[in-house]
Scaffold this motif. Structure first.
Motif, PDB file in Angstrom:
ATOM      1  N   ASN A 488       0.861  -1.189   0.000  1.00 41.02           N
ATOM      2  CA  ASN A 488       0.000   0.000   0.000  1.00 41.02           C
ATOM      3  C   ASN A 488       0.890   1.229   0.000  1.00 41.02           C
ATOM      4  O   ASN A 488       1.530   1.543   1.003  1.00 41.02           O
ATOM      5  N   LEU A 489       0.924   1.944  -1.095  1.00 42.70           N
ATOM      6  CA  LEU A 489       1.841   3.065  -1.240  1.00 42.70           C
ATOM      7  C   LEU A 489       1.377   4.310  -0.488  1.00 42.70           C
ATOM      8  O   LEU A 489       2.203   5.153  -0.140  1.00 42.70           O
ATOM      9  N   ASP A 490       0.117   4.448  -0.223  1.00 46.59           N
ATOM     10  CA  ASP A 490      -0.353   5.630   0.478  1.00 46.59           C
ATOM     11  C   ASP A 490       0.172   5.647   1.910  1.00 46.59           C
ATOM     12  O   ASP A 490       0.167   4.632   2.605  1.00 46.59           O
ATOM     13  N   GLY A 491       0.622   6.819   2.311  1.00 40.88           N
ATOM     14  CA  GLY A 491       1.140   6.991   3.657  1.00 40.88           C
ATOM     15  C   GLY A 491       1.027   8.441   4.071  1.00 40.88           C
ATOM     16  O   GLY A 491       0.479   9.280   3.340  1.00 40.88           O
ATOM     17  N   LYS A 507      -0.336   4.776  -8.476  1.00 39.33           N
ATOM     18  CA  LYS A 507      -0.913   3.865  -7.482  1.00 39.33           C
ATOM     19  C   LYS A 507      -1.402   4.585  -6.230  1.00 39.33           C
ATOM     20  O   LYS A 507      -1.985   3.948  -5.349  1.00 39.33           O
ATOM     21  N   LEU A 508      -1.148   5.884  -6.127  1.00 41.98           N
ATOM     22  CA  LEU A 508      -1.582   6.627  -4.953  1.00 41.98           C
ATOM     23  C   LEU A 508      -3.062   6.975  -5.056  1.00 41.98           C
ATOM     24  O   LEU A 508      -3.583   7.227  -6.154  1.00 41.98           O
ATOM     25  N   LYS A 509      -3.729   7.019  -3.899  1.00 39.27           N
ATOM     26  CA  LYS A 509      -5.160   7.319  -3.863  1.00 39.27           C
ATOM     27  C   LYS A 509      -5.457   8.591  -3.077  1.00 39.27           C
ATOM     28  O   LYS A 509      -6.527   9.167  -3.207  1.00 39.27           O
ATOM     29  N   GLY A 510      -4.557   9.032  -2.216  1.00 40.80           N
ATOM     30  CA  GLY A 510      -4.810  10.186  -1.373  1.00 40.80           C
ATOM     31  C   GLY A 510      -4.413  11.499  -2.015  1.00 40.80           C
ATOM     32  O   GLY A 510      -3.928  11.560  -3.150  1.00 40.80           O
ATOM     33  N   ALA A 511      -4.618  12.583  -1.238  1.00 38.71           N
ATOM     34  CA  ALA A 511      -4.250  13.935  -1.683  1.00 38.71           C
ATOM     35  C   ALA A 511      -2.961  14.345  -0.969  1.00 38.71           C
ATOM     36  O   ALA A 511      -2.814  14.146   0.249  1.00 38.71           O
ATOM     37  N   TYR A 512      -2.030  14.972  -1.719  1.00 40.92           N
ATOM     38  CA  TYR A 512      -0.707  15.258  -1.166  1.00 40.92           C
ATOM     39  C   TYR A 512      -0.219  16.633  -1.621  1.00 40.92           C
ATOM     40  O   TYR A 512      -0.497  17.075  -2.742  1.00 40.92           O
ATOM     41  N   TYR A 513       0.507  17.277  -0.732  1.00 42.44           N
ATOM     42  CA  TYR A 513       1.355  18.411  -1.116  1.00 42.44           C
ATOM     43  C   TYR A 513       2.702  17.823  -1.548  1.00 42.44           C
ATOM     44  O   TYR A 513       3.183  16.842  -0.958  1.00 42.44           O
ATOM     45  N   THR A 514       3.317  18.413  -2.556  1.00 38.65           N
ATOM     46  CA  THR A 514       4.569  17.845  -3.069  1.00 38.65           C
ATOM     47  C   THR A 514       5.653  18.917  -3.172  1.00 38.65           C
ATOM     48  O   THR A 514       5.362  20.112  -3.327  1.00 38.65           O
ATOM     49  N   GLN A 515       6.880  18.469  -3.045  1.00 38.19           N
ATOM     50  CA  GLN A 515       8.060  19.311  -3.226  1.00 38.19           C
ATOM     51  C   GLN A 515       9.180  18.445  -3.802  1.00 38.19           C
ATOM     52  O   GLN A 515       9.281  17.248  -3.493  1.00 38.19           O
ATOM     53  N   LYS A 542      -3.421  26.580   0.548  1.00 37.41           N
ATOM     54  CA  LYS A 542      -2.948  25.983  -0.696  1.00 37.41           C
ATOM     55  C   LYS A 542      -3.661  24.659  -0.933  1.00 37.41           C
ATOM     56  O   LYS A 542      -3.799  23.841  -0.009  1.00 37.41           O
ATOM     57  N   ALA A 543      -4.073  24.445  -2.171  1.00 35.50           N
ATOM     58  CA  ALA A 543      -4.709  23.180  -2.534  1.00 35.50           C
ATOM     59  C   ALA A 543      -3.645  22.106  -2.718  1.00 35.50           C
ATOM     60  O   ALA A 543      -2.490  22.409  -3.041  1.00 35.50           O
ATOM     61  N   PRO A 544      -3.973  20.840  -2.484  1.00 37.87           N
ATOM     62  CA  PRO A 544      -3.003  19.761  -2.689  1.00 37.87           C
ATOM     63  C   PRO A 544      -2.436  19.780  -4.110  1.00 37.87           C
ATOM     64  O   PRO A 544      -3.161  20.060  -5.075  1.00 37.87           O
ATOM     65  N   ASP A 545      -1.159  19.485  -4.232  1.00 37.04           N
ATOM     66  CA  ASP A 545      -0.511  19.471  -5.545  1.00 37.04           C
ATOM     67  C   ASP A 545      -0.826  18.207  -6.328  1.00 37.04           C
ATOM     68  O   ASP A 545      -0.748  18.190  -7.560  1.00 37.04           O
ATOM     69  N   PHE A 546      -1.146  17.139  -5.595  1.00 33.31           N
ATOM     70  CA  PHE A 546      -1.420  15.867  -6.274  1.00 33.31           C
ATOM     71  C   PHE A 546      -2.591  15.191  -5.580  1.00 33.31           C
ATOM     72  O   PHE A 546      -2.643  15.099  -4.348  1.00 33.31           O
ATOM     73  N   VAL A 547      -3.552  14.730  -6.395  1.00 33.52           N
ATOM     74  CA  VAL A 547      -4.691  13.973  -5.881  1.00 33.52           C
ATOM     75  C   VAL A 547      -4.740  12.664  -6.650  1.00 33.52           C
ATOM     76  O   VAL A 547      -4.856  12.645  -7.874  1.00 33.52           O
ATOM     77  N   GLY A 548      -4.640  11.565  -5.917  1.00 33.98           N
ATOM     78  CA  GLY A 548      -4.623  10.252  -6.553  1.00 33.98           C
ATOM     79  C   GLY A 548      -5.997   9.781  -6.977  1.00 33.98           C
ATOM     80  O   GLY A 548      -7.019  10.414  -6.693  1.00 33.98           O
ATOM     81  N   LYS A 549      -6.003   8.659  -7.642  1.00 36.71           N
ATOM     82  CA  LYS A 549      -7.259   8.068  -8.100  1.00 36.71           C
ATOM     83  C   LYS A 549      -7.898   7.299  -6.953  1.00 36.71           C
ATOM     84  O   LYS A 549      -7.261   6.425  -6.363  1.00 36.71           O
ATOM     85  N   PRO A 550      -9.123   7.627  -6.612  1.00 36.76           N
ATOM     86  CA  PRO A 550      -9.781   6.893  -5.522  1.00 36.76           C
ATOM     87  C   PRO A 550     -10.005   5.440  -5.899  1.00 36.76           C
ATOM     88  O   PRO A 550     -10.133   5.103  -7.077  1.00 36.76           O
ATOM     89  N   SER A 551     -10.033   4.595  -4.906  1.00 35.28           N
ATOM     90  CA  SER A 551     -10.237   3.164  -5.169  1.00 35.28           C
ATOM     91  C   SER A 551     -11.642   2.926  -5.688  1.00 35.28           C
ATOM     92  O   SER A 551     -12.607   3.582  -5.296  1.00 35.28           O
ATOM     93  N   GLY A 552     -11.764   1.919  -6.550  1.00 34.33           N
ATOM     94  CA  GLY A 552     -13.065   1.595  -7.127  1.00 34.33           C
ATOM     95  C   GLY A 552     -13.328   2.359  -8.390  1.00 34.33           C
ATOM     96  O   GLY A 552     -14.316   2.163  -9.040  1.00 34.33           O
TER      97      GLY A 552
END
Length: 552
Positions: A488-491, A507-515, A542-552
């Motif tokens: 599970n890559l989300d952390g 493969k990520l599903k969550g929302a993340y800030y990135t640098q 600030k809005a998240p820089d990356f939002v993954g694909k939700p499961s399903g």
């Protein structure tokens, strides 16, 4: 009976005096009082030997000031990891292929146990040892003279290299300390024959053995320098070259040997919990000799040390002028060591040149080794005042002063402004300030609430040190090299090597800030992913820089 002043009812006119109008007043005006006070201060300073304390104070300031400004070095992370293993296993399991003795790790264990897992704790022992080296430089005074020892101590106190490598946790500062003790002990026994020098020599030798396998170079050069010195004296005599009468006994010698051997046995055996470690005393030399001959990624040309010390245009920094001009001057002055009428200075010149030749021959070169073999040249540098006639002495002192001022300026520039710059040859395999992008938010949260030590983190890249030590208190962090990834890559946070970013993002599903960050030079960038739920306070509005694909 005390005499009383006469009593009178007569009132004297203001400014009335029997003295002439031009006579000075009996009281001291403010300027005169200030002059008297300055005169008193000068007299007090002349009577007080304050110069060594001033030099030592400067050494303390330069080594402690902004100690945490430089990110932990790759080797500091490795050393910190070894300390963690000592904490976990109860002893240090000596590995002959590690090329380092056990003493350093036990000292770091003590410091980290007392002060916690932080840069100050892991660097504090070496900082104190580096200051101790400056103090020890003064102890050569009975052997080389007051002016020479003080110039050498000042040069060491402000040297860019001695300050730079005296500010983080590596073994070379220990090797410098113990080699200085060993050499001072040998010279003291020859010149004065006192018991304290026997202890200096014995404990210096034991300390070198406990520090690093390269002690063999220093011991061999110290022994070879003795017959070379004999030839030097035969060609040009020095006063008092005959050995002094020894005031110690064989019982004293036995005590020194027993204490030194016990310390070596105690630490190499893992405090008596790993007796196989004692075999490493001789097993290490095979691996060490192979590394020194091959280079293993740290190959440097024979003239590398000249480039480090003096002006060179071959390093990346265009204005690089050389770090160790006083040391280079001392090396050059070794050519004139036959004119020195001091046995100790001649020996230091011969011993220093011997070590310099061996370190130049060995292909494996790292810049921090310069403090291990370069310190004798500082005494020869100070001996410049003994090589000239009195009428030229003022010029020599001015030249010495100019070189020391340049050294101090370089030290300040390097240690407080460019300590992690890839363009600085001393900042070798140095971690970039980019590491703070990841560590500061994590450590700030954990300091505020220890529950954050249980954050889930995935570090997906090769050669990740010093992060395993920095994040050692976080118990849910995984390190993945060679293409491995968690199921599970989300952390809560991720650090992903550049060539794996697309695969991870898919493969990520969550929302993340990135640098983006780069750990150190010659390493590809990485991307940091901070969970938007956990780290939103560090990215306000600030809005998240990356939002993954939700499961399903």
């Amino acid at each position: 009976m005390n005499p009383q002043p006469p009593v009178t009812r007569m009132r004297m006119a203001a400014r009335t005096s029997s003295a002439k109008q031009a006579a000075p007043a009996e009281y001291s005006p403010a300027p005169a009082g200030l002059r008297h006070r300055l005169t008193d201060w000068k007299a007090w300073l002349a009577e007080t030997d304050w110069i060594p304390w001033a030099i030592l104070g400067l050494a303390v300031f330069l080594r402690f000031f902004l100690l945490g400004i430089k990110p932990p070095h790759f080797d500091e992370g490795i050393n910190g990891w070894f300390v963690d293993q000592v904490m976990k296993n109860g002893f240090y399991k000596y590995d002959p292929t590690n090329y380092h003795g056990p003493l350093h790790f036990y000292i770091l264990l003590l410091s980290q146990s007392l002060f916690g897992r932080n840069l100050w704790a892991i660097r504090l022992p070496v900082v104190l040892v580096s200051i101790g080296c400056v103090w020890l430089a003064f102890k050569f005074e009975p052997l080389v003279g007051r002016n020479v020892s003080r110039i050498a101590a000042l040069a060491m106190a402000i040297s860019p290299g001695f300050v730079f490598y005296g500010r983080y946790a590596i073994h070379e500062v220990w090797l410098q300390l113990f080699s200085m003790m060993f050499i001072m002990g040998l010279l003291g026994l020859w010149r004065l024959g006192r018991l304290n020098y026997l202890w200096y020599a014995g404990m210096g030798l034991a300390g070198m053995i406990l520090t690093k396998e390269t002690y063999a170079i220093h011991v061999a050069c110290a022994l070879i320098a003795i017959p070379v010195l004999a030839v030097s004296i035969a060609l040009s005599r020095v006063p008092d070259f005959k050995p002094a009468k020894q005031t110690w006994t064989y019982i004293d010698l036995a005590m020194v040997i027993i204490v030194g051997a016990a310390a070596i046995l105690f630490f190499y055996s893992g405090t008596f919990l790993n007796w196989d470690g004692v075999k490493g005393l001789y097993q290490a030399f095979k691996a060490w000799s192979e590394t020194g001959a091959a280079g293993h990624g740290h190959e440097k040309p024979w003239d590398y040390w000249f480039k480090i010390m003096g002006p060179s245009l071959e390093f990346r920094r265009a204005d690089f002028f050389g770090y160790e001009l006083p040391m280079l001057a001392g090396l050059i002055l070794c050519v004139f060591c036959q004119k020195l009428k001091n046995l100790s200075l001649r020996y230091l010149a011969i011993y220093g040149v011997g070590c310099f030749i061996v370190y130049s021959y060995v292909k494996y070169k790292t810049p921090w080794c310069v403090i291990s073999f370069g310190w004798p040249f500082l005494y020869v540098f100070g001996a410049a005042v003994l090589l000239v006639r009195p009428k030229r002495l003022r010029l020599v002192y001015r030249t010495v002063g100019v070189l020391l001022c340049i050294s101090l300026g370089s030290s300040i520039w390097l240690n407080y402004f460019r300590c992690s710059s890839p363009d600085e040859p001393y900042a070798y395999v140095q971690t970039y300030n980019d590491i703070f992008k990841l560590t500061r938010p994590l450590l700030k949260l954990a300091k505020r609430d220890p529950a954050y030590y249980h954050l889930t983190g995935h570090l997906i890249r090769s050669s990740i040190y010093p992060l395993p030590w920095v994040l050692g208190d976080f118990d849910r962090v995984g390190y993945y090299e060679g293409g491995n990834m968690p199921a599970n890559l989300d952390g809560d946070f991720l650090l992903v090597q550049e060539d794996k970013i697309k695969d991870v993002e898919s493969k990520l599903k969550g929302a993340y800030y990135t640098q983006m960050m780069t750990l150190r030079n010659f390493q590809e960038p990485s991307k940091i992913f901070f969970s938007a739920k956990v780290f939103k306070e560090f990215f306000p509005r600030k809005a998240p820089d990356f939002v993954g694909k939700p499961s399903g």
